[in-house]
Design a protein around this motif. Structure first.
Motif, mmCIF file in Angstrom:
data_model
loop_
_atom_site.group_PDB
_atom_site.id
_atom_site.type_symbol
_atom_site.label_atom_id
_atom_site.label_comp_id
_atom_site.label_asym_id
_atom_site.label_seq_id
_atom_site.Cartn_x
_atom_site.Cartn_y
_atom_site.Cartn_z
ATOM 1 N N ARG A 259 4.961 5.404 3.025
ATOM 2 C CA ARG A 259 5.992 4.238 3.195
ATOM 3 C C ARG A 259 5.521 3.078 3.878
ATOM 4 O O ARG A 259 5.636 2.070 3.794
ATOM 5 N N ALA A 260 4.727 3.717 5.281
ATOM 6 C CA ALA A 260 4.312 2.214 5.920
ATOM 7 C C ALA A 260 2.824 2.948 6.452
ATOM 8 O O ALA A 260 2.635 3.948 6.846
ATOM 9 N N VAL A 261 1.959 1.882 6.837
ATOM 10 C CA VAL A 261 0.907 2.093 7.430
ATOM 11 C C VAL A 261 0.713 1.385 8.754
ATOM 12 O O VAL A 261 1.238 0.027 8.759
ATOM 13 N N ALA A 287 -1.238 -3.222 -1.092
ATOM 14 C CA ALA A 287 0.102 -3.847 -0.972
ATOM 15 C C ALA A 287 0.908 -2.793 -0.125
ATOM 16 O O ALA A 287 1.919 -2.352 -0.206
ATOM 17 N N ALA A 288 0.130 -2.301 0.874
ATOM 18 C CA ALA A 288 0.837 -1.447 2.065
ATOM 19 C C ALA A 288 1.697 -2.226 2.909
ATOM 20 O O ALA A 288 1.607 -3.315 3.116
ATOM 21 N N CYS A 289 2.925 -1.566 3.393
ATOM 22 C CA CYS A 289 3.853 -2.180 4.173
ATOM 23 C C CYS A 289 3.150 -1.692 5.621
ATOM 24 O O CYS A 289 3.213 -0.625 6.105
ATOM 25 N N LEU A 324 13.677 1.826 7.896
ATOM 26 C CA LEU A 324 13.161 1.137 6.640
ATOM 27 C C LEU A 324 13.141 2.043 5.433
ATOM 28 O O LEU A 324 13.066 3.313 5.758
ATOM 29 N N ASN A 325 13.695 1.412 4.351
ATOM 30 C CA ASN A 325 13.689 2.235 2.942
ATOM 31 C C ASN A 325 12.554 2.036 2.156
ATOM 32 O O ASN A 325 11.746 0.884 2.379
ATOM 33 N N ALA A 329 10.214 -1.676 1.880
ATOM 34 C CA ALA A 329 8.680 -1.436 2.136
ATOM 35 C C ALA A 329 7.590 -1.886 1.243
ATOM 36 O O ALA A 329 6.822 -2.616 1.479
ATOM 37 N N ARG A 330 8.006 -1.710 -0.023
ATOM 38 C CA ARG A 330 7.410 -2.228 -1.145
ATOM 39 C C ARG A 330 7.505 -3.794 -0.962
ATOM 40 O O ARG A 330 6.431 -4.283 -1.469
#
Length: 368
Positions: A259-261, A287-289, A324-325, A329-330
């Motif tokens: 979901r996130a980096v 395209a990482a959050c 964060l959903n 995130a996307r």
């Protein structure tokens, strides 16, 4: 107009192996882009730290790679050939062997029709060392180089290098290599609420404990992934999956799946600011959050809240992860990708390098 087909000699840690070598993708992006512009680069790297046994890539077609043994006589012979052939001679910091020797020898290779450049990939550490020891052998060499290029650092690093007599100090920031880092389909083994990739280093470990381990302890129902060398004996929460060294071939999936980096700066980089890590751009390219610890100058690269999420401690990060959903995130990840494609690719950095090279060698009016 810059001269075409410059012959560039580059002494660095390694361009073929990212094993204990965070600068590898930085070097690859820079050199590959210079090659596309018509310049030929020979990269000289030592056979040390088992990097050749842990290669990420074979010798590329966009540069010549010369691997030398830990032998000063052999290195002297290589340097004689470099001085005869190269238009631009670059010594990077942190080669890992004979660094002081190379710093002196390259500085002494200055001639009327060439450039000698010191490229500092860890300027905060170099400057701290010189400030603490006025007998440091690199201090008298700083003014001998035509340019000091740095991996980051912004105005604080520029001013400090100029105080040591640098003729010109210019940051060449990390960037995105669009050929190697891009969005891919998620892979189950990298699915997590939060993922962090970074080698275990003394001046980063406490920040990892604050920004990664602390939230993992708080959010026991969420899954966390840790990649990088050296963490095997670290006491980690049970919801952290430690992967060990993650090869570059897996970086896109590592960045695209969670979901996130998380980005965590080393202490020295955070102190000087203006030093986004290579992996920030790699993650944005997938395209990482991205969630990052705060450092001065973030706004120069990404818009906080829209293209990147910024936290000042582990509690703030825990709060973000609770709220964060996937959809948000996307959205953030897509905005980060758009920003780097527009402003922060290695093609952008290589164009700046051409201006730098042409100013000294071929009469450009200014470096902008």
């Amino acid at each position: 107009m810059a001269k075409k087909n410059l012959k560039i000699a580059f002494f660095g840690s390694s361009i073929v192996s990212a094993y204990w070598n965070g600068a590898a993708t930085y070097y690859r992006g820079i050199v590959k882009s210079l090659n596309k512009m018509g310049h030929s680069v020979t990269f000289y790297e030592p056979n040390i730290f088992e990097r050749q046994k842990n290669r990420d890539i074979e010798d590329p077609d966009w540069c010549e790679v010369i691997i030398y043994e830990k032998d000063k006589l052999n290195l002297r012979s290589l340097l004689r050939g470099v001085q005869e052939e190269a238009d631009v001679i670059i010594k990077a910091s942190g080669v890992g062997v004979f660094d002081e020797f190379l710093e002196y020898e390259v500085a002494m290779m200055k001639e009327e029709d060439n450039l000698v450049i010191f490229w500092d990939v860890d300027a905060p550490a170099t400057l701290e060392r010189m400030e603490e020891d006025n007998s440091d052998p690199f201090i008298p060499l700083v003014p001998e180089y035509d340019f000091i290029l740095t991996y980051g650092g912004g105005k604080p690093v520029i001013e400090t290098y100029e105080s040591f007599g640098a003729q010109k100090c210019i940051p060449i920031y990390n960037a995105l290599d669009t050929e190697t880092h891009f969005p891919v389909e998620e892979e189950e083994k990298f699915n997590a609420t939060l993922a962090f990739l970074g080698n275990r280093l003394p001046d980063r470990e406490k920040r990892v404990e604050e920004f990664f381990i602390k939230p993992a302890n708080e959010l026991t129902n969420e899954n966390f992934i840790l990649g990088g060398s050296g963490w095997g004996d670290k006491n980690l929460p049970s919801n952290v999956n430690y992967l060990g060294h993650v090869y570059t071939i897996d970086h896109n999936a590592f960045n695209s799946s969670p979901r996130a980096v998380l980005n965590i700066s080393r202490n020295s980089m955070a102190t000087f600011g203006f030093s986004p890590a290579t992996r920030v751009f790699e993650a944005a390219g997938a395209a990482a959050c991205i969630i990052t610890d705060y450092w001065e100058g973030i706004e120069q690269f990404f818009e906080p809240g829209k293209e990147i999420l910024v936290v000042k401690n582990g509690d703030e990060l825990t709060k973000i992860l609770k709220e964060l959903n996937d959809a948000e995130a996307r959205k953030i990840g897509k905005a980060a990708l758009k920003r780097v494609l527009g402003e922060h690719t290695y093609q952008h950095r290589a164009k700046l390098l051409e201006k730098i090279f042409s100013k000294e060698l071929f009469g450009e009016e200014s470096v902008k």
